[in-house]
Design an enzyme around this catalytic site. Sequence first.
Site, PDB file in Angstrom:
ATOM      1  N   TYR A 165       0.806  -1.234   0.000  1.00 11.06           N
ATOM      2  CA  TYR A 165       0.000   0.000   0.000  1.00 11.06           C
ATOM      3  C   TYR A 165       0.835   1.279   0.000  1.00 11.06           C
ATOM      4  O   TYR A 165       0.270   2.378  -0.043  1.00 11.06           O
ATOM      5  CB  TYR A 165      -0.938  -0.003   1.212  1.00 11.06           C
ATOM      6  CG  TYR A 165      -1.869  -1.198   1.219  1.00 11.06           C
ATOM      7  CD1 TYR A 165      -2.881  -1.317   0.276  1.00 11.06           C
ATOM      8  CD2 TYR A 165      -1.711  -2.219   2.154  1.00 11.06           C
ATOM      9  CE1 TYR A 165      -3.720  -2.425   0.257  1.00 11.06           C
ATOM     10  CE2 TYR A 165      -2.547  -3.329   2.150  1.00 11.06           C
ATOM     11  CZ  TYR A 165      -3.541  -3.427   1.201  1.00 11.06           C
ATOM     12  OH  TYR A 165      -4.368  -4.525   1.183  1.00 11.06           O
TER      13      TYR A 165
ATOM     14  N   ASN B 182     -13.181   3.468  -1.399  1.00  7.33           N
ATOM     15  CA  ASN B 182     -12.282   2.329  -1.291  1.00  7.33           C
ATOM     16  C   ASN B 182     -12.855   1.464  -0.174  1.00  7.33           C
ATOM     17  O   ASN B 182     -12.640   1.748   1.004  1.00  7.33           O
ATOM     18  CB  ASN B 182     -10.856   2.763  -0.963  1.00  7.33           C
ATOM     19  CG  ASN B 182      -9.898   1.577  -0.935  1.00  7.33           C
ATOM     20  OD1 ASN B 182     -10.337   0.430  -0.853  1.00  7.33           O
ATOM     21  ND2 ASN B 182      -8.603   1.846  -0.997  1.00  7.33           N
TER      22      ASN B 182
ATOM     23  N   ASP C 222     -25.529  -3.333  -1.822  1.00  9.76           N
ATOM     24  CA  ASP C 222     -26.948  -2.948  -1.900  1.00  9.76           C
ATOM     25  C   ASP C 222     -27.136  -1.461  -1.601  1.00  9.76           C
ATOM     26  O   ASP C 222     -27.967  -0.801  -2.235  1.00  9.76           O
ATOM     27  CB  ASP C 222     -27.785  -3.780  -0.924  1.00  9.76           C
ATOM     28  CG  ASP C 222     -27.992  -5.202  -1.410  1.00  9.76           C
ATOM     29  OD1 ASP C 222     -27.753  -5.469  -2.608  1.00  9.76           O
ATOM     30  OD2 ASP C 222     -28.391  -6.051  -0.591  1.00  9.76           O
TER      31      ASP C 222
ATOM     32  N   HIS D 140      -9.006   1.164  -5.537  1.00 14.04           N
ATOM     33  CA  HIS D 140      -8.099   0.342  -4.724  1.00 14.04           C
ATOM     34  C   HIS D 140      -6.686   0.815  -4.991  1.00 14.04           C
ATOM     35  O   HIS D 140      -6.312   1.027  -6.156  1.00 14.04           O
ATOM     36  CB  HIS D 140      -8.198  -1.141  -5.099  1.00 14.04           C
ATOM     37  CG  HIS D 140      -9.570  -1.713  -4.888  1.00 14.04           C
ATOM     38  ND1 HIS D 140     -10.001  -2.154  -3.666  1.00 14.04           N
ATOM     39  CD2 HIS D 140     -10.599  -1.865  -5.744  1.00 14.04           C
ATOM     40  CE1 HIS D 140     -11.249  -2.571  -3.775  1.00 14.04           C
ATOM     41  NE2 HIS D 140     -11.643  -2.399  -5.030  1.00 14.04           N
ATOM     42  N   ILE D 141      -5.923   0.964  -3.940  1.00  8.34           N
ATOM     43  CA  ILE D 141      -4.539   1.415  -4.082  1.00  8.34           C
ATOM     44  C   ILE D 141      -3.710   0.350  -4.794  1.00  8.34           C
ATOM     45  O   ILE D 141      -2.919   0.644  -5.678  1.00  8.34           O
ATOM     46  CB  ILE D 141      -3.964   1.733  -2.690  1.00  8.34           C
ATOM     47  CG1 ILE D 141      -4.674   2.982  -2.140  1.00  8.34           C
ATOM     48  CG2 ILE D 141      -2.463   1.923  -2.730  1.00  8.34           C
ATOM     49  CD1 ILE D 141      -4.473   3.215  -0.669  1.00  8.34           C
ATOM     50  N   SER D 142      -3.921  -0.895  -4.401  1.00 12.41           N
ATOM     51  CA  SER D 142      -3.175  -2.008  -5.006  1.00 12.41           C
ATOM     52  C   SER D 142      -3.938  -2.555  -6.214  1.00 12.41           C
ATOM     53  O   SER D 142      -5.131  -2.280  -6.386  1.00 12.41           O
ATOM     54  CB  SER D 142      -2.972  -3.118  -3.969  1.00 12.41           C
ATOM     55  OG  SER D 142      -4.235  -3.651  -3.571  1.00 12.41           O
TER      56      SER D 142
HETATM   57  C1  DHK Z   1      -7.265  -2.109   0.529  1.00 19.66           C
HETATM   58  C2  DHK Z   1      -7.481  -3.115   1.393  1.00 19.66           C
HETATM   59  O1  DHK Z   1      -7.514  -2.910   2.696  1.00 19.66           O
HETATM   60  C3  DHK Z   1      -7.593  -4.500   0.940  1.00 19.66           C
HETATM   61  O2  DHK Z   1      -8.424  -5.276   1.756  1.00 19.66           O
HETATM   62  C4  DHK Z   1      -8.062  -4.563  -0.479  1.00 19.66           C
HETATM   63  C5  DHK Z   1      -7.394  -2.243  -0.928  1.00 19.66           C
HETATM   64  C6  DHK Z   1      -7.267  -3.650  -1.376  1.00 19.66           C
HETATM   65  C7  DHK Z   1      -6.484  -1.305  -1.678  1.00 19.66           C
HETATM   66  O3  DHK Z   1      -5.659  -1.734  -2.486  1.00 19.66           O
HETATM   67  O4  DHK Z   1      -6.631  -0.093  -1.494  1.00 19.66           O
HETATM   68  O5  DHK Z   1      -7.935  -5.807  -0.946  1.00 19.66           O
END
Ligand code: DHK
Length: 163
Positions: free
Chosen positions: A23, A74, A87, A100-102
């Site tokens: 992250y 996110n 929902d 998503h950051i990743s």
């Molecule tokens: C952040 C999280 O906490 C993970 O549970 C997700 C996401 C990915 C991110 O990449 O920002 O899988």
Amino acid sequence: MKRVMILNGPNLNMLGIREPHIYGTTTLAEVNAGCEEAAAKLGLKLAFHQSNHEGVLVDLIQSARQDADAIVINPAGLSFTSVSIMDAIKTFEGPVLEVHISNIHARDEYHRHSKISFVASGVICGLGPSGYLLAMRSVAEAMPTAASSGAQPTTLHSGQRAA
Ligand code: DHK
């Protein structure tokens, strides 16, 4: 001025500390500061929320019906489990951008299949904190402000959802 609710789910308050190899080292406060800077240029008004609790996020998404024109979310770990958040998003009529950051598609089986993507207008992943800025830009371009040219989009934009 268009109002954007920026929602961050569980453990994102730990950004900068948690698994920096995935992250990065940018904190949530720094991500939010970057969003504020971009919002000033894009003509967006932001409201930031982070919660580790599913029900709190559901309440916030419901409140966005009155409080926001678009949502950037996110959902973090709840992306893969929460029918309730999915929902709740269905009740919101404006654009919903999932960030998503990743790159979740390059991760393990637990982190690949987001339920939120079924209902999001668009999804950005793997670009680090820039994903939030790109989502905001999409919202701004999909929803011109009064200060812009006044031209309305005639085609479906990535920030708009199909019927
Ligand atoms: C952040 C999280 O906490 C993970 O549970 C997700 C996401 C990915 C991110 O990449 O920002 O899988």
